[in-house]
Design an enzyme around this catalytic site. Structure first.
Site, PDB file in Angstrom:
ATOM      1  CG  HIS A 168      26.538   8.703  -4.135  1.00  0.00           C
ATOM      2  ND1 HIS A 168      25.207   9.608  -3.312  1.00  0.00           N
ATOM      3  CD2 HIS A 168      26.401   8.641  -5.287  1.00  0.00           C
ATOM      4  CE1 HIS A 168      24.659   9.737  -4.134  1.00  0.00           C
ATOM      5  NE2 HIS A 168      25.044   9.059  -5.514  1.00  0.00           N
ATOM      6  CG  HIS A 189      24.703  14.498  -8.393  1.00  0.00           C
ATOM      7  ND1 HIS A 189      25.537  13.697  -7.095  1.00  0.00           N
ATOM      8  CD2 HIS A 189      23.939  12.883  -8.388  1.00  0.00           C
ATOM      9  CE1 HIS A 189      25.660  12.279  -6.718  1.00  0.00           C
ATOM     10  NE2 HIS A 189      24.427  12.442  -7.195  1.00  0.00           N
ATOM     11  CG  HIS A 198      27.018   8.287 -10.515  1.00  0.00           C
ATOM     12  ND1 HIS A 198      27.344  10.125 -11.041  1.00  0.00           N
ATOM     13  CD2 HIS A 198      26.364   7.786  -9.314  1.00  0.00           C
ATOM     14  CE1 HIS A 198      26.557  10.317  -9.698  1.00  0.00           C
ATOM     15  NE2 HIS A 198      26.086   8.883  -9.052  1.00  0.00           N
ATOM     16  CG  HIS A 323      19.043  10.311 -12.200  1.00  0.00           C
ATOM     17  ND1 HIS A 323      19.291  11.038 -10.976  1.00  0.00           N
ATOM     18  CD2 HIS A 323      20.140   9.406 -11.601  1.00  0.00           C
ATOM     19  CE1 HIS A 323      20.595  11.058 -10.019  1.00  0.00           C
ATOM     20  NE2 HIS A 323      20.998  10.025 -10.746  1.00  0.00           N
ATOM     21  CG  HIS A 327      17.746   8.142  -6.827  1.00  0.00           C
ATOM     22  ND1 HIS A 327      19.024   8.072  -5.699  1.00  0.00           N
ATOM     23  CD2 HIS A 327      18.551   8.842  -7.442  1.00  0.00           C
ATOM     24  CE1 HIS A 327      19.502   8.046  -5.826  1.00  0.00           C
ATOM     25  NE2 HIS A 327      20.438   7.962  -7.475  1.00  0.00           N
ATOM     26  CG  PHE A 344      22.607  13.824  -3.224  1.00  0.00           C
ATOM     27  CD1 PHE A 344      22.317  12.508  -4.509  1.00  0.00           C
ATOM     28  CD2 PHE A 344      22.305  14.732  -3.806  1.00  0.00           C
ATOM     29  CE1 PHE A 344      21.975  12.656  -5.742  1.00  0.00           C
ATOM     30  CE2 PHE A 344      22.151  15.077  -5.425  1.00  0.00           C
ATOM     31  CZ  PHE A 344      22.130  14.033  -6.088  1.00  0.00           C
ATOM     32  CG  HIS A 357      23.797   5.809  -9.795  1.00  0.00           C
ATOM     33  ND1 HIS A 357      23.846   6.925 -10.900  1.00  0.00           N
ATOM     34  CD2 HIS A 357      22.336   5.764  -9.222  1.00  0.00           C
ATOM     35  CE1 HIS A 357      23.339   7.601 -10.338  1.00  0.00           C
ATOM     36  NE2 HIS A 357      21.981   6.679  -9.348  1.00  0.00           N
TER      37      HIS A 357
END
Length: 561
Positions: A168, A189, A198, A323, A327, A344, A357
């Site tokens: 990732h 992204h 993903h 989403h 995070h 990230f 996810h």
């Protein structure tokens, strides 16, 4: 019948607001200078020349599509060249572009000379990904054992837990060249690559775990944060000495607290939601992301991203909404950059990332099911043939394509069915037939305004619009909300509020760079609920929630698709 000019706000190339704001010019696109569209409420008018069904009216950003696409296009026309799998040998540590210094992390994977084009294996019976709050003790023990074994693999094994976390990091932190061009970096992204990339990532992570415990039926759980019973963080992810636990989390959001805090789908560190209204607020947010604002393909998936694209063409509804909020909600505010889930580069180091996810991926499957006979996927090869590299459960480097991700069952998995209460959470208007747009003192989008402008206060603009040229520092968490015809001077909670149009937010990067982005916000249902679909103008309020001082709004305009 209201008549609306097809116009756009054309702004100068200045990216920051200086002490002397640049002059801005408002002009119609050259190919549409004399064109006017009559906005009709009749579906039968949709294909008539010069008329647009109000149900196809969207807020959006980026350039206007060509005249031929204004009425009939759900997806953009064919573009150019799809993104191709990166050359792993050219992976770099990357550079913090704000500080102009190398990153202090290395996400690059082990090299491999052999790449195989991956073929989906035949599926006799798909494994079922369970809701995390409904699993048994035996399942938890199996999941913990698989994760423990993954963490115990040699450090240079590409299936090792940290190597999987780095997958990732590498794809999301501008460490790979974009199709061999060292001047362009790959980012998966903020575009139409978000969901398929993903999905592949979870797919191989899941298969690695299953092989380690020799159980081909094993499936990842999904954190069911869109459903009230599943909103708390799953308790077994916070159990002492568990391989699923992670120290770098927000200690105020752990499930060990009584009562367990509920996931906040509009969360930011500066403006968390009142716990007494968090359930209806979450359901309102989910309805917006999955129904109200997700009518067209690009609204849900995100903007096209092809060879030559900049890193942030524009995220879809779920990516920039729930989403990102989760995070930030999980990430540890005690860490320098919100690690682990809140950044990230480090987010894959938290086992909860994969559970989070899995729910994002589940929402993709649900959204496609809700489409009925409407288009579910982009038909362009620019999307379908985009491809990536992953290590599979046998430590073999494989090349995969977007086109193979479209049906979860064909990939060998499905999701446990649970209630979808947000389908019944269509919000209500605070005020119907509001005249605020004709009485409030705010500039029209067809007048010279002070754009670009820093988002350090509420911006209110009259006219149908698009939020464009959103310039942000990608190293920081930012969020702003958008309201339509809200009569409150400082729009606040979105609980059951039809005036709430959507949001923009982003997860921070370690590899910081200034980006320009956009958001698309569907207006059709919102305007119907407010009973102003025939009004000539509306009032839009852009409300900073977090990091507004680091955001510049380039301008506003309307597009028709």
């Amino acid at each position: 019948m209201a008549s609306l000019p097809l116009s756009s706000t054309t702004i100068s190339s200045h990216s920051h607001l200086s002490s002397h704001p640049p002059k801005l010019f408002l002009a119609k696109p050259p190919q549409l200078i004399s064109t006017r569209f009559t906005v009709s409420c009749n579906a039968s008018d949709e294909t008539s020349q010069g008329k647009v069904d109000r149900r196809n009216l969207l807020l959006g950003v980026g350039g206007l599509y060509g005249a031929t696409n204004l009425i009939s296009g759900d997806a953009p026309a064919a573009l150019a060249t799809p993104i191709s799998a990166p050359d792993l040998a050219k992976c770099t540590r990357g550079t913090n572009l704000n500080l102009q210094q190398p990153l202090d992390v290395n996400c690059c994977p082990p090299p491999s000379e052999k790449i195989i084009d991956y073929k989906l294996p035949k599926v006799s019976k798909p494994r079922v990904r369970p809701a995390a709050h409904l699993v048994s003790k035996d399942y938890i023990a199996k999941y913990e054992k698989a994760t423990e074994l993954m963490k115990a693999l040699p450090a240079d094994d590409p299936r090792n837990f940290m190597q999987q976390a780095n997958v990732h990091c590498a794809y999301c932190n501008l460490t790979y060249e974009q199709n061999g061009d060292p001047t362009k970096k790959l980012q998966i992204h903020f575009s139409w690559l978000f969901f398929p990339w993903h999905r592949w990532y979870l797919y191989f992570y899941e298969r690695i775990l299953a092989k380690l415990i020799d159980d081909p039926t094993f499936a990842l759980p999904y954190w069911n944060w869109d459903n009230p019973p599943g909103m708390p963080m799953p308790a077994y992810f916070a159990k002492d000495n568990s391989p699923l636990n992670n120290a770098k989390r927000n200690q105020s959001h752990l499930p060990t607290i009584i009562p367990p805090p509920l996931a906040d789908l509009l969360y930011s560190s500066k403006s968390s939601t009142d716990p007494s209204i968090i359930i209806p607020t979450n359901l309102t947010e989910m309805y917006g992301e999955m129904v109200r604002n997700a009518v067209n393909l690009e609204d849900f998936y995100g903007a096209p991203y092809i060879v030559g694209s900049d890193p942030d063409p524009g995220a879809g509804t779920v990516e920039r909404g729930s989403h990102t909020a989760l995070h930030a909600w999980v990430g540890d505010p005690r860490s320098p950059a919100g690690e682990d889930m809140g950044n990230f580069y480090s987010t894959g180091r938290d086992p909860l990332f994969f559970c989070h996810h899995a729910n994002v991926d589940r929402l993709w499957s649900i959204w496609r099911d809700l489409r009925g006979s409407r288009p579910k996927d982009f038909p362009q090869s620019d999307w379908l043939d985009a491809n990536f590299l992953f290590y599979d459960e046998n430590a073999q480097l494989v090349r995969v394509k977007v086109r193979d991700t479209l049906e979860d069952v064909k990939m060998g998995f499905t999701y446990q069915k649970v209630d979808l209460p947000w389908l019944k959470a269509r919000p209500k208007a605070r005020v119907k037939k509001s005249k605020i747009a004709s009485t409030v003192k705010a500039p029209k989008a067809t007048e010279v305004t002070a754009f670009p402008v820093k988002l350090d206060t509420v911006i209110r603009v009259l006219e149908l619009l698009v939020i464009d040229g959103i310039e942000v520092d990608s190293s920081k968490f930012v969020r702003f909300d958008v309201f339509v015809n809200d009569e409150d001077d400082q729009p606040g909670d979105v609980i059951d509020l039809a005036e709430y149009a959507g949001c923009y937010s982003q997860v921070p990067h370690k590899n910081a760079v200034k980006v320009k982005s956009k958001i698309r916000l569907g207006l059709t249902e919102l305007l119907e609920d407010l009973d102003v679909e025939d009004d000539d103008q509306i009032l839009v309020s852009i409300v900073p929630r977090d990091g507004g001082e680091d955001v510049t709004i380039g301008g506003v305009k309307i597009i028709y698709v």
